[in-house]
Scaffold this active site. Structure first.
Site, PDB file in Angstrom:
ATOM      1  N   ASP A  22       0.888  -1.063  -0.010  1.00  0.00           N
ATOM      2  CA  ASP A  22      -0.069   0.006  -0.072  1.00  0.00           C
ATOM      3  C   ASP A  22       1.018   1.198   0.122  1.00  0.00           C
ATOM      4  O   ASP A  22       1.812   1.475   0.883  1.00  0.00           O
ATOM      5  CB  ASP A  22      -0.767   0.003   1.321  1.00  0.00           C
TER       6      ASP A  22
ATOM      7  N   ASP B 165      -3.050   2.225  -6.247  1.00  0.00           N
ATOM      8  CA  ASP B 165      -1.807   2.332  -5.009  1.00  0.00           C
ATOM      9  C   ASP B 165      -1.858   1.153  -4.283  1.00  0.00           C
ATOM     10  O   ASP B 165      -0.955   1.369  -3.416  1.00  0.00           O
ATOM     11  CB  ASP B 165      -1.724   3.770  -4.441  1.00  0.00           C
ATOM     12  N   GLU B 166      -2.381   0.229  -4.316  1.00  0.00           N
ATOM     13  CA  GLU B 166      -2.251  -1.094  -3.328  1.00  0.00           C
ATOM     14  C   GLU B 166      -2.851  -2.177  -4.036  1.00  0.00           C
ATOM     15  O   GLU B 166      -3.609  -2.283  -5.142  1.00  0.00           O
ATOM     16  CB  GLU B 166      -3.150  -0.736  -2.175  1.00  0.00           C
TER      17      GLU B 166
END
Lengths: 374, 441
Positions: free
Chosen positions: B57, B150-151
């Protein structure tokens, strides 16, 4: 309403009308078939609001009247009843009771008044043509009908009166044209009496396919009525009325090239078989086949990174400069399958320009095919 | 091929080496400082080298990207979000010290941190950086399951031989690579299933690596609130609390059959997760089914011309990504969100697959016309689906002889941009909200 009808007659008529009824309907009444019994006949009507089929069959009428019942359910029941049985349809209140032998079905009905009727009346233009001619017009064009919604005006066959040059004179013809931008099919026949003033109309795909289904068992003469917005086909005891596509068909003549000078003649059956074989290798999605032409020899080839490659040579008549050109094999097959004579003539310009395909022996059909990159 | 002996990476009887979270070097047991880089960020855990499911993350992602691009903001509180819309999309760790949190109304955030630098979100930029991060993850293992830009979950089982080290070490090196090559930081959770990996990635933020081993799983979960369980939102949490179930430990002591009876299929998950079990595998998303781009306006738009002006750059972006990926699609979907957050999507199918901004725009504009009925919109997006190989893109069309020419124009523009940058050349319709000149080609 109370009638008795032979199972076979009921099944046949329901079979005709139920295919108009969409499987999933948001408007409940459109799932139903309208049954109307009077004067020794049962009339069955189905509609999707754009297309309506009415068929009449003789029946023994105990009590005239009308009702609407679910078309697909009724059809399924008729299908499963034993051959040769008699069917009694008895509508009382909001229930339709179907009895046959020892079977009994009770089906819910919807009010007859709610059933949407397509306005009848005279359509202005009226002509007749033979079932064989209508079949020919449809079969040779229907494969080129577009399914693209954005160009909705291509989602049908464009039918209009035109003229063609024959022996120095202009001969009036009835033309059917369909195109999806990749290929175009134009078929014509001598203009039937009464069709000279018809407007150019676009008959929707679903209507074309329904008419085509009915043609296989139709009598020889089909009567066509036409207005600016509707078309009606009458066969025997069936009347099919359809709305037309409200749009302008493109000026297709502009698309037909006139300067193509490289001519190949080939036996369409041998050609189709070879294309079909070679296309086994081309990728599922592109279906590309390359035609390499040089001095009476046609080499068909296909390549795919996954499957490998294939080539086949074919003897043809070709005297122009060597040429390599690629086509979608499906499109080649669609066209060559419509050529009944033993010669197909391909008139080409180059690998990037449209090619014309015709039957050497029969000038009534013309096909234009866009090449593809190979 | 030899099967990889996974058991070799399982925890040994004795305490294995620790790991330096900064450089990935092995650190002997009971050593507090990395012998290689002298960092104090050393992690010791008995199962450290035997776990392979990770959740990665990025830290304060949007804010980190902005700080990367504007180094002068490095030590300033940065809030991404706001405009007229008024919520915090992301905030940096400096801003968090003042009490700013994401999803907080902007006026509250600014009351807590009046000196914050507020930046409008640039989703296209973040998506581009997110794709770079994903590319680095995919270089480590093919089993990457993205959750957002983004993860992602990663399954590193069986990668020991390939990377010459345990998944834990590979992940440390991956995080360093993201930091040095892309310029944002990430936190990683490592455990034996997805649920716990995701929980772990939150334990040591930012720049963290946290581990939840098999042995400690139950103790770790016992006192944690039920809301930690994936799928337990506000409503279910309230229901559980009303039933006297606040901690995960309490769930574990409840008969699973009872949980199922009371909470339906979710009861299964509650029972399993409460025991630290999660059977979901890390499943990479199927190859992209569609490529799309969207933008939220600074203020609501109603006029067709304004919406068209917003649509064109999105079409260019989608076309650019199609071309880059060697794909083309025949399905076009227009997405609109009205000011009252109602979503409208309209689709059309083209006669042939395209990768041209021009065709996407024409189709999108046709769809848009019917929707520009005076409704105020806050967002517009365009997507291209039914993807096929780009070699089949935009074949010549009998009825559209201009198509080939327009394709060439676009190719020429692409070529100029490749050499001189995106801003070097723009079509008239790309120049802001000026009404577009009507061209009939």
């Amino acid at each position: 309403m109370k009638i008795t009808i032979e199972r076979a007659a009921l099944l046949r008529s329901l079979g005709h009308v139920q295919s108009v009824v969409e499987r999933r309907n948001t408007i409940p009444i459109l799932s139903n078939v309208l049954l109307r019994a009077e004067n020794g006949e049962l009339a069955l009507t189905a509609t999707d609001m754009d297309l309506e089929i009415v068929e009449s069959v003789p029946a023994e009428i105990a009590r005239p009247g009308s009702a609407t019942a679910p078309a697909h359910t009724l059809y399924d029941i008729a299908r499963k009843l034993p051959d040769g049985s008699q069917v009694e349809l008895d509508a009382t209140g909001d229930l339709l009771t179907l009895r046959s032998g020892r079977s009994q079905f009770k089906l819910g009905t919807l009010p007859v008044e709610d059933f949407p009727a397509m306005s009848g009346g005279d359509m202005g233009h009226r002509f007749a043509l033979s079932a064989a001619d209508l079949k020919m017009l449809i079969d040779r064009t229907k494969f080129a009908i577009s399914t693209e919604e954005t160009r909705y005006y291509l989602n049908g066959i464009y039918v209009h009166a035109s003229k063609t040059k024959a022996g120095g004179a202009d001969v009036p013809v009835l033309r059917a044209v369909a195109t999806d931008g990749h290929r175009l099919a134009r078929v014509e026949m001598p203009l039937p009496d009464g069709a000279s003033g018809i407007p150019g109309v676009i008959v929707p795909r679903k209507t074309v396919l329904e008419v085509r289904k009915l043609l296989d068992e139709a009598a020889d003469r089909i009567e066509v009525q036409l207005s600016e917005t509707k078309v009606r086909f009458t066969f025997d005891s069936i009347t099919l009325t359809s709305k037309l596509i409200d749009g302008t068909f493109p000026d297709y003549e502009r698309v037909i090239p006139t300067g193509n000078d490289k001519v190949m003649e080939v036996d369409p059956k041998l050609f189709a078989a070879a294309v079909d074989r070679v296309a086994t290798i081309s990728t599922e999605k592109s279906r590309a086949v390359k035609l390499s032409l040089d001095r009476n020899v046609l080499t068909l080839s296909a390549n795919s990174p996954e499957a490998g490659s294939a080539t086949e040579e074919l003897e043809v008549s070709y005297g122009a400069a060597a040429l390599e050109i690629g086509f979608n094999s499906r499109y080649l097959l669609d066209i060559t399958q419509q050529i009944e004579g033993d010669g197909a003539r391909f008139t080409m310009a180059d690998a990037g320009s449209p090619t014309i395909v015709r039957d050497v022996a029969d000038g009534s059909a013309l096909y234009v095919l866009m090449p593809m990159r190979v | 091929m030899h099967p990889v002996d996974v058991s070799a990476a399982r925890p040994e009887a004795h305490e294995p080496d620790g790991l330096c979270r900064d450089c990935g070097a092995a650190v002997p047991a009971d050593t507090r400082r990395c012998p290689a880089c002298r960092s104090g960020r050393v992690l010791h855990h008995p199962e450290l080298h035997g776990l392979a499911i990770a959740h990665l993350d990025c830290d304060a992602f949007y804010a980190s990207v902005e700080k990367r691009d504007r180094p002068e903001l490095a030590d300033k509180p940065v809030i991404v979000g706001g405009g007229q819309r008024g919520v915090v999309s992301a905030c940096c760790y400096v801003a968090r010290m003042y009490g700013v949190r994401s999803a907080m109304p902007m006026f509250k955030a600014l009351a807590a941190c009046p000196d914050a630098v507020v930046i409008r979100p640039d989703m296209r930029k973040y998506a581009a950086v997110g794709r770079q991060v994903r590319a680095l993850m995919e270089a480590v293992t093919p089993l990457v399951e993205p959750l957002s830009i983004d993860e992602a979950f990663l399954d590193l089982s069986g990668t020991e031989t390939l990377h010459g080290g345990s998944p834990a070490r590979t992940l440390v090196l991956l995080a360093r690579r993201i930091e040095t090559e892309i310029g944002v930081t990430a936190s990683i959770g490592l455990s034996h299933n997805k649920f716990l990996a995701k929980v772990a990635s939150d334990l040591d933020k930012p720049r963290g690596l946290a581990v939840i081993g098999r042995a400690e799983t139950l103790d770790f979960l016992a006192a944690k609130p039920v809301g930690l369980i994936w799928g337990v939102g506000k409503a279910l949490r309230a229901k559980l609390e009303a039933d006297g179930l606040r901690a995960i430990g309490q769930l574990r002591e409840t008969d699973p059959a009872l949980l199922v009876a009371r909470y339906g299929s979710m009861g299964h998950r509650l029972a399993e997760f409460a025991r630290g079990e999660d059977r979901r595998t890390v499943t990479p998303n199927a190859p992209a089914k569609s490529i799309s781009a969207e933008t939220t306006f600074a203020r609501d738009l109603r006029a067709l011309s304004d919406l068209e002006a917003q649509l064109w750059p999105l079409c260019e972006e989608v076309a650019g990504r199609l071309k880059k990926a060697g794909l083309a699609g025949a399905g076009v979907t227009l997405k609109l969100k009205s000011a009252d957050f109602k979503l409208r999507t309209r689709s059309a199918k083209l006669s042939s697959p395209t990768q041209l901004a021009d065709r996407l725009f024409r189709t999108g504009r046709d769809l848009l016309r019917a929707e520009a009925d005076g409704t105020p919109y806050r967002l517009i997006g365009i997507g291209c689906g039914e993807l096929v190989d780009g070699g089949r893109a935009d074949p010549p069309d009998l009825l559209d002889p201009g198509l080939a020419r327009r394709a060439q124009v676009e190719k020429a523009i692409d070529a100029v941009r490749d050499r001189l940058g995106a801003a070097a050349i723009a079509k008239g319709r790309g120049l802001g909200v000026k009404p577009r000149r009507q061209r009939d080609d």
